[in-house]
Design an enzyme around this catalytic site. Structure first.
Site, short mmCIF file in Angstrom:
data_model
loop_
_atom_site.label_atom_id
_atom_site.label_comp_id
_atom_site.label_asym_id
_atom_site.label_seq_id
_atom_site.Cartn_x
_atom_site.Cartn_y
_atom_site.Cartn_z
N GLU A 79 13.15 -71.63 66.66
CA GLU A 79 13.44 -72.95 66.10
C GLU A 79 14.91 -73.36 66.25
O GLU A 79 15.24 -74.54 66.07
CB GLU A 79 13.05 -72.99 64.62
CG GLU A 79 11.54 -72.85 64.39
CD GLU A 79 11.15 -73.04 62.94
OE1 GLU A 79 12.06 -73.23 62.11
OE2 GLU A 79 9.95 -73.00 62.64
N GLU A 110 5.33 -49.73 68.30
CA GLU A 110 6.52 -49.40 67.50
C GLU A 110 6.92 -47.94 67.67
O GLU A 110 8.03 -47.55 67.32
CB GLU A 110 6.30 -49.72 66.03
CG GLU A 110 5.36 -48.82 65.29
CD GLU A 110 5.28 -49.17 63.81
OE1 GLU A 110 5.40 -48.24 63.00
OE2 GLU A 110 5.11 -50.35 63.47
#
Length: 269
Positions: A79, A110
């Site tokens: 954003e 991960e």
């Protein structure tokens, strides 16, 4: 280290609770998040000051994470070019499994100790940049190994974790430890830890953008004109700040210059 994030919930027999009991208790736990962040503000401030310094000198910020925290960092980073008009690539995300697979929740990635550093290398990470590792547990191998590689090469590191004295904090020049306590559903760090991470990401990116001059007064003067709602907001912002009364003339100037900031600079030149 003690994994507080893995400790049992303070609540028992959740399946026997009514809707009102569940929401009240979740809300009770969520109230603890802001206080945990408040306790960590000195660490957060030091980290932000270093990020601003790096960005002012032409460096970049890399969020590095897995799971919920990594995905939340993607939402923060994507954003910023629109909201503050910064070039794409100033704030980046290295996500376990890849940003392209954001919605697939590749949690197994991960544990990949090589992937994080390889991804950073592909972006030509350097001493000019800052790499911020994100891990609720403070032990995620993907994050830990990449931060250790960064430190070995003199690249500045930070972290955001929710357990004290974690290996990842030990691999960070600017560690931030926000201890939110056991989760309402034991071990579900998408809850309080995730709420904390979103709040801290907002705090980091917004403060950095303000300090970098991307906000004037309390206005997003560099917002990109990507839709009718934002354009209308920007026109009204320009009219207010420049003392203009004609909406269409203000809009024409705004569209010609591309942002409120550039339109104001033209009017003031």
């Amino acid at each position: 280290m003690t994994k507080i994030t893995e400790q049992p919930s303070l609540y028992r027999h959740l399946e026997k609770m009514s809707v009102s009991e569940l929401t009240a208790n979740i809300n009770k736990e969520d109230k603890k998040v802001a206080l945990a962040i408040e306790a960590a503000l000195p660490q957060i401030n030091q980290l932000i000051e270093m990020i601003v310094e790096k960005l002012e000198q032409g460096g970049r910020l890399f969020y590095l994470g897995a799971g919920s925290g990594g995905r939340l960092s993607v939402l923060d980073a994507i954003e910023l070019p629109t909201t503050y008009g910064i070039p794409k690539g100033v704030v980046n995300v290295i996500l376990a499994g890849g940003v392209a697979h954001l919605v697939e929740a590749r949690e197994e990635e991960e544990d990949n100790r090589e992937a994080g550093w390889k991804a950073l290398e592909s972006h030509d990470v350097s001493k000019k940049d800052l790499v911020l590792g994100i891990s609720a547990s403070g032990t995620t191998p993907f994050v830990l190994a990449a931060l250790q590689a960064c430190q070995s090469k003199g690249i500045t590191t930070g972290c955001l974790v929710s357990n004290p004295e974690s290996p990842i904090a030990g691999a960070a020049d600017f560690p931030v430890e926000v201890i939110t306590g056991p989760e309402f559903v034991s071990g579900s760090t998408r809850m309080k830890c995730g709420t904390m991470q979103k709040m801290v990401f907002d705090m980091i990116s917004t403060t950095c953008m303000i300090r970098l001059g991307r906000v004037e007064d309390n206005k997003m003067v560099n917002v990109q004109l990507i839709n009718d709602k934002i354009t209308d907001r920007a026109v009204k912002m320009l009219m207010e700040r420049a003392g203009l009364e004609d909406y269409e003339k203000a809009k024409a100037l705004l569209m010609e210059k591309g942002s409120v900031k550039k339109a104001l600079d033209t009017l003031n030149s």
